[in-house]
Design a protein around this motif. Structure first.
Motif, PDB file in Angstrom:
ATOM      1  N   VAL A  85      44.957 114.037   4.523  1.00  0.00           N
ATOM      2  CA  VAL A  85      43.911 113.496   3.662  1.00  0.00           C
ATOM      3  C   VAL A  85      42.528 113.909   4.155  1.00  0.00           C
ATOM      4  O   VAL A  85      42.274 113.930   5.365  1.00  0.00           O
ATOM      5  N   THR A  86      41.658 114.249   3.220  1.00  0.00           N
ATOM      6  CA  THR A  86      40.229 114.332   3.484  1.00  0.00           C
ATOM      7  C   THR A  86      39.526 113.412   2.490  1.00  0.00           C
ATOM      8  O   THR A  86      40.104 113.041   1.468  1.00  0.00           O
ATOM      9  N   ILE A  87      38.291 113.066   2.781  1.00  0.00           N
ATOM     10  CA  ILE A  87      37.491 112.241   1.884  1.00  0.00           C
ATOM     11  C   ILE A  87      36.404 113.133   1.294  1.00  0.00           C
ATOM     12  O   ILE A  87      35.590 113.708   2.022  1.00  0.00           O
ATOM     13  N   ASN A  88      36.411 113.254  -0.033  1.00  0.00           N
ATOM     14  CA  ASN A  88      35.471 114.134  -0.726  1.00  0.00           C
ATOM     15  C   ASN A  88      34.531 113.333  -1.614  1.00  0.00           C
ATOM     16  O   ASN A  88      34.967 112.372  -2.259  1.00  0.00           O
ATOM     17  N   ASP A  89      33.258 113.749  -1.669  1.00  0.00           N
ATOM     18  CA  ASP A  89      32.376 113.208  -2.697  1.00  0.00           C
ATOM     19  C   ASP A  89      32.111 114.315  -3.713  1.00  0.00           C
ATOM     20  O   ASP A  89      32.854 115.303  -3.766  1.00  0.00           O
ATOM     21  N   LEU A  90      31.074 114.182  -4.504  1.00  0.00           N
ATOM     22  CA  LEU A  90      30.852 115.166  -5.571  1.00  0.00           C
ATOM     23  C   LEU A  90      30.435 116.536  -5.054  1.00  0.00           C
ATOM     24  O   LEU A  90      30.630 117.540  -5.732  1.00  0.00           O
ATOM     25  N   ASN A 109      35.647 120.433 -10.800  1.00  0.00           N
ATOM     26  CA  ASN A 109      34.678 120.411  -9.709  1.00  0.00           C
ATOM     27  C   ASN A 109      33.680 119.260  -9.867  1.00  0.00           C
ATOM     28  O   ASN A 109      33.150 118.750  -8.877  1.00  0.00           O
ATOM     29  N   LYS A 110      33.411 118.852 -11.121  1.00  0.00           N
ATOM     30  CA  LYS A 110      32.492 117.732 -11.356  1.00  0.00           C
ATOM     31  C   LYS A 110      33.126 116.396 -10.984  1.00  0.00           C
ATOM     32  O   LYS A 110      32.440 115.446 -10.616  1.00  0.00           O
ATOM     33  N   GLU A 111      34.455 116.347 -11.083  1.00  0.00           N
ATOM     34  CA  GLU A 111      35.164 115.099 -10.789  1.00  0.00           C
ATOM     35  C   GLU A 111      35.018 114.728  -9.317  1.00  0.00           C
ATOM     36  O   GLU A 111      34.831 113.573  -8.958  1.00  0.00           O
ATOM     37  N   SER A 112      35.113 115.715  -8.453  1.00  0.00           N
ATOM     38  CA  SER A 112      34.942 115.524  -7.019  1.00  0.00           C
ATOM     39  C   SER A 112      34.879 116.903  -6.392  1.00  0.00           C
ATOM     40  O   SER A 112      35.330 117.888  -6.989  1.00  0.00           O
ATOM     41  N   TYR A 113      34.344 116.990  -5.192  1.00  0.00           N
ATOM     42  CA  TYR A 113      34.266 118.295  -4.532  1.00  0.00           C
ATOM     43  C   TYR A 113      35.661 118.922  -4.458  1.00  0.00           C
ATOM     44  O   TYR A 113      36.627 118.274  -4.043  1.00  0.00           O
ATOM     45  N   TYR A 114      35.737 120.167  -4.845  1.00  0.00           N
ATOM     46  CA  TYR A 114      37.012 120.883  -4.928  1.00  0.00           C
ATOM     47  C   TYR A 114      36.992 122.015  -3.905  1.00  0.00           C
ATOM     48  O   TYR A 114      36.302 123.013  -4.100  1.00  0.00           O
ATOM     49  N   PRO A 115      37.718 121.884  -2.782  1.00  0.00           N
ATOM     50  CA  PRO A 115      37.650 122.890  -1.715  1.00  0.00           C
ATOM     51  C   PRO A 115      37.973 124.314  -2.164  1.00  0.00           C
ATOM     52  O   PRO A 115      37.432 125.276  -1.642  1.00  0.00           O
ATOM     53  N   ALA A 116      38.863 124.437  -3.158  1.00  0.00           N
ATOM     54  CA  ALA A 116      39.260 125.776  -3.616  1.00  0.00           C
ATOM     55  C   ALA A 116      38.377 126.267  -4.760  1.00  0.00           C
ATOM     56  O   ALA A 116      38.680 127.291  -5.377  1.00  0.00           O
ATOM     57  N   TYR A 117      37.285 125.560  -5.031  1.00  0.00           N
ATOM     58  CA  TYR A 117      36.450 125.912  -6.182  1.00  0.00           C
ATOM     59  C   TYR A 117      35.924 127.340  -6.098  1.00  0.00           C
ATOM     60  O   TYR A 117      36.016 128.104  -7.064  1.00  0.00           O
TER      61      TYR A 117
END
Length: 612
Positions: free
Chosen positions: A93-98, A348-356
Motif C-alpha cells: 500500500v501507498t497513500i496517494n493524494d491528487l 489521474n484526476k481521481e488520485s495521483y496515478y504512478p503510471a500516469y
C-alpha cells in the motif's frame, strides 16, 4: 524453539521493511471472503490531505489487483476497507493524494501480511512478499530491490528458516528466476519440482506440473497429463484454461458468438466472477471497435479494468505505426484514441496515478500520430512535444517529432533540434535526410554536412554494436534449424549472403498481428532481392500439430505471404533473449546482428543501407 525462530524471522522481515508509519488489519485477523478494514497511522508530522486514498495492491501466481480505496479519518488515524482475493497473502500500500504519492514508506511501501496464524502461513506470506517486489515497483512506483541475485538470496534466506517452502507451489517463481541465470541447472531443478508436484497428486499441484511442462521436450507426456487432469477435474482450473484458450483461438468472433461462449462458460464452471467475465468483455470491446460501434464500446467500460489501455492498443494497431501508412476509418480511430486520453486524464484526476506518465507517453504518441494523419499538425506537435518533455520519445517517436516539427516550426528551429540531438549521439536516417535538405535549401556548405554524416554514422555503429554485445555477448547471429509451414527444415545459416529479418510472434499476440500488414508491405517490397523474412512462431500453447493447423489457417485466411517457422521448443526465442513479442532482429549478409527492436519503424532504412 520453533516459536522463537518464528518470532525472530518475523522481526527480521519487519526490520527490513521498517515503517515509520503503520498499516495493519483493524481486528488483527484477515476474514477470507469478506471485506476487511485496515488502519493507517501516518508518520509523525506528515499531513494527509482530505482527498487522499490508499493505493492497494495484491498479487498471486495467476491474479493481481491494483485499486484506489477511499480513506476515512478517525482521529489521528485513518481507515480504509477493501475486499481482495481469498488467496491473497500480502497487501502492498501507498497513500496517494491528487498530486503525488503522499506516503510511500520511504519508497518501500507498506506491507500488510494477511495470513500469519502459524509458521507455515507466515512463511508462505513472506514468500509472496518477495514475489510481489516487481509488482510493487511497477504499480506503486516503489524502489524495492529486484536484482535477480538479491531476490534469489532473499528466497534462500527464507527457505533456510522454512525448508518445506521449497516444495510449495509458489516456489516455482524462485526456480524460474534461477533458470534465468543458469538455464541448464534451472531446467533440471524445474523438472525435479514438476515430479514432486505430480507426486502430491492434487488438482492444484497437477495443474502446476502441467503448466511447467508446457514447451518441454516431451509434449506427449504433457498432453497425457493434461487429459488425466481434465478427466479427474472436468470443471477444474485446467479445464477453465482450456476453455479460455479455445475461446481466444476462435476466428472471426461476433457479438453473438462471444455472448454464447460466456453463457456456456458460466453454466459449465458456475463462475460469474468479474475477473472471468472481463475476458469476454475485452473480446466484445474489440468486436465493437472493429465494427465502429463506439457507443456500445463505451457501455462496456464499467465491466473492464483500464479500458483506456484497450482503446490505445486498438488505435495504435490501426495507426500503421508510421507517418505514411494510410488509416482506414481514420476519424473513428482518432475518436477511440481521444477516448483513451480522456479516460487516462479522469483516472489521474481521481488520485495521483504512478503510471500516469508512462501511459500518457504511449497514448499521446498514438494520438499525435493520428492527428498528424488528419492534417492537424499544430495539435499533433503539441502532444508529441508533451511526450518529449516527459522523455518518452523512442527512436521512432523522435523521427515523428521531427517530421511534425518541420510542419509547424521554422527551418532554423528544426536544424537546432537536429543539431542538439546529434550532439547527444542521437541520429537516424530521417534526421540526416532532413538535415541535408536544410543544408541544400539554405545553401550551407555540404562538406560540413558530409562530415556530420560520417561522424554520426561511426558513432551510431559503435553504440549499436555496444548495445548488442551487452545483450548477446557477441554480434554474431545464433544459428538454428526450424521447420516451416511446408514441413521443411529451415536453417538460418542457409541465408548467408542475404539480409535476414526475424520476426518473433504468436497467434495470441494482438500487437504482433496488428503489425503484420506493414510487415507484408516490407515482404512485398523486397521480394526478389537479397532479403529474407522468417516469421518465428513461438510461445504458443497446445500440441504441435494443433499449433501448426492454427497458424496455417491464420496465415492463409489473412493471405500473408510469410515464411513461418516454428520454434516449438522455445529454444530460439530463448537464445535470442526475447523478453516480449513482437520482437524483430535484423541480420546482415555476413550473419552479424544489426538491430534488435520491438518496433519495425526503421527496418526498411536498415535493409536499404545493406542493399547499397
Amino acid at each position: 524453539m520453533k516459536k522463537t525462530i518464528l518470532l525472530l524471522l518475523f522481526a527480521i522481515f519487519n526490520t527490513a521493511f521498517s515503517q515509520s508509519g503503520k498499516i495493519y488489519l483493524k481486528n488483527n485477523k484477515f476474514n477470507v471472503g469478506k471485506s476487511n478494514t485496515y488502519i493507517y497511522e501516518p508518520p509523525q508530522g506528515l499531513v494527509i490531505e482530505d482527498n487522499a486514498k490508499a493505493n492497494v495492491l495484491y498479487a498471486i501466481s495467476d491474479d493481481f489487483s491494483n485499486d484506489l480505496v477511499s480513506l476515512k479519518k478517525d482521529g489521528k488515524r485513518y481507515e480504509f476497507t477493501t475486499k481482495v482475493s481469498d488467496s491473497a497473502r500480502v497487501l502492498m500500500v501507498t497513500i496517494n493524494d491528487l498530486h503525488k504519492i503522499a506516503d510511500s514508506n520511504k519508497d518501500q511501501g507498506y506491507s500488510v501480511l494477511l495470513k500469519t496464524q502459524n509458521d507455515i502461513e507466515l512463511g508462505k506470506s513472506l514468500m509472496n512478499q518477495i514475489f510481489m517486489r516487481n509488482y510493487g515497483n511497477h504499480f506503486l512506483n516503489l524502489k524495492l530491490d529486484t536484482k535477480k541475485e538479491n531476490v534469489i538470496a532473499a528466497y534462500d534466506a527464507l527457505f533456510a528458516k522454512y525448508p518445506k517452502l521449497r516444495e510449495d507451489k509458489d516456489a516455482v517463481n524462485y526456480l524460474y528466476l534461477k533458470k534465468s541465470l543458469n538455464a541448464e541447472q534451472g531446467q533440471k531443478d524445474l523438472t525435479a519440482f514438476t515430479s514432486k508436484c505430480i507426486e502430491k497428486n492434487t488438482e492444484e499441484y497437477l495443474t502446476l506440473a502441467y503448466n511447467i511442462s508446457q514447451g518441454s521436450s516431451k509434449p506427449e507426456e504433457t498432453e497425457k497429463l493434461g487429459k488425466e487432469i481434465s478427466a479427474r477435474y472436468p470443471t477444474g482450473k485446467l479445464e477453465k484454461m482450456f476453455f479460455m484458450r479455445s475461446f481466444y483461438d476462435q476466428p472471426n468472433k461476433t457479438e453473438a458468438s462471444i455472448m454464447e461462449s460466456m453463457k456456456t462458460y458460466n453454466a459449465k464452471f458456475k463462475d460469474i466472477s468479474a475477473e472471468s467475465s472481463r475476458t469476454f468483455y475485452r473480446a466484445l470491446l474489440t468486436v465493437y471497435l472493429e465494427n465502429g460501434q463506439y457507443e456500445k464500446a463505451i457501455a462496456l467500460e464499467p465491466y473492464l479494468k483500464n479500458a483506456s489501455d484497450l482503446y490505445n492498443d486498438f488505435a495504435w494497431g490501426k495507426s500503421g505505426g508510421d507517418l505514411t501508412t494510410p488509416v482506414k476509418d481514420l476519424d473513428f480511430v482518432v475518436k477511440v484514441s481521444e477516448r483513451a486520453m480522456y479516460l487516462l486524464e479522469q483516472r489521474n484526476k481521481e488520485s495521483y496515478y504512478p503510471a500516469y506518465k508512462e501511459s500518457f507517453n504511449m497514448f499521446a504518441d498514438t494520438y499525435a500520430l493520428l492527428l498528424y494523419k488528419q492534417g492537424k499538425y499544430e495539435e499533433a506537435f503539441k502532444y508529441q512535444s508533451a511526450v518529449k518533455e516527459n522523455n518518452g520519445l523512442d527512436s521512432g517517436g523522435k523521427d515523428r517529432y521531427l517530421t511534425m516539427m518541420d510542419k509547424v516550426k521554422s527551418k532554423d528551429e528544426v536544424k537546432a533540434y537536429i543539431d542538439d540531438e546529434i550532439s547527444k549521439g542521437n541520429t537516424s536516417s530521417v534526421f540526416l535526410a532532413k538535415l541535408k535538405e536544410i543544408y541544400i535549401e539554405k545553401k550551407l556548405p555540404l562538406a560540413e554536412f558530409n562530415a556530420i554524416e560520417q561522424k554520426t554514422d561511426v558513432l551510431a555503429k559503435e553504440n549499436k554494436s555496444k548495445d548488442l554485445i551487452e545483450r548477446f555477448g557477441s554480434t554474431n547471429a545464433i544459428d538454428f534449424t526450424l521447420k516451416n509451414l511446408d514441413g521443411k527444415e529451415t536453417k538460418l545459416s542457409d541465408y548467408k549472403g542475404k539480409v535476414v529479418v526475424l520476426d518473433f510472434w504468436a497467434t495470441w499476440c494482438g500487437p504482433c498481428k496488428a503489425s503484420f500488414p506493414k510487415m507484408q508491405n516490407l515482404v512485398t517490397k523486397y521480394k526478389g532481392k537479397d532479403v529474407a523474412f522468417l516469421f518465428v512462431n513461438t510461445w504458443e500453447n497446445g500440441k504441435e500439430e494443433d499449433i501448426f493447423k492454427k497458424v496455417s489457417a491464420y496465415i492463409t485466411d489473412k493471405k500473408f505471404d510469410f515464411n513461418v517457422v516454428f520454434d516449438s521448443k522455445t529454444e530460439v526465442v530463448t537464445s535470442y533473449k526475447v523478453n516480449g513479442i513482437p520482437t524483430r532482429v535484423v541480420i546482415d549478409k555476413n550473419g552479424t546482428i544489426l538491430a534488435y527492436d520491438y518496433s519495425n519503424t526503421d527496418i526498411a532504412a536498415i535493409i536499404d543501407e545493406q542493399l547499397k
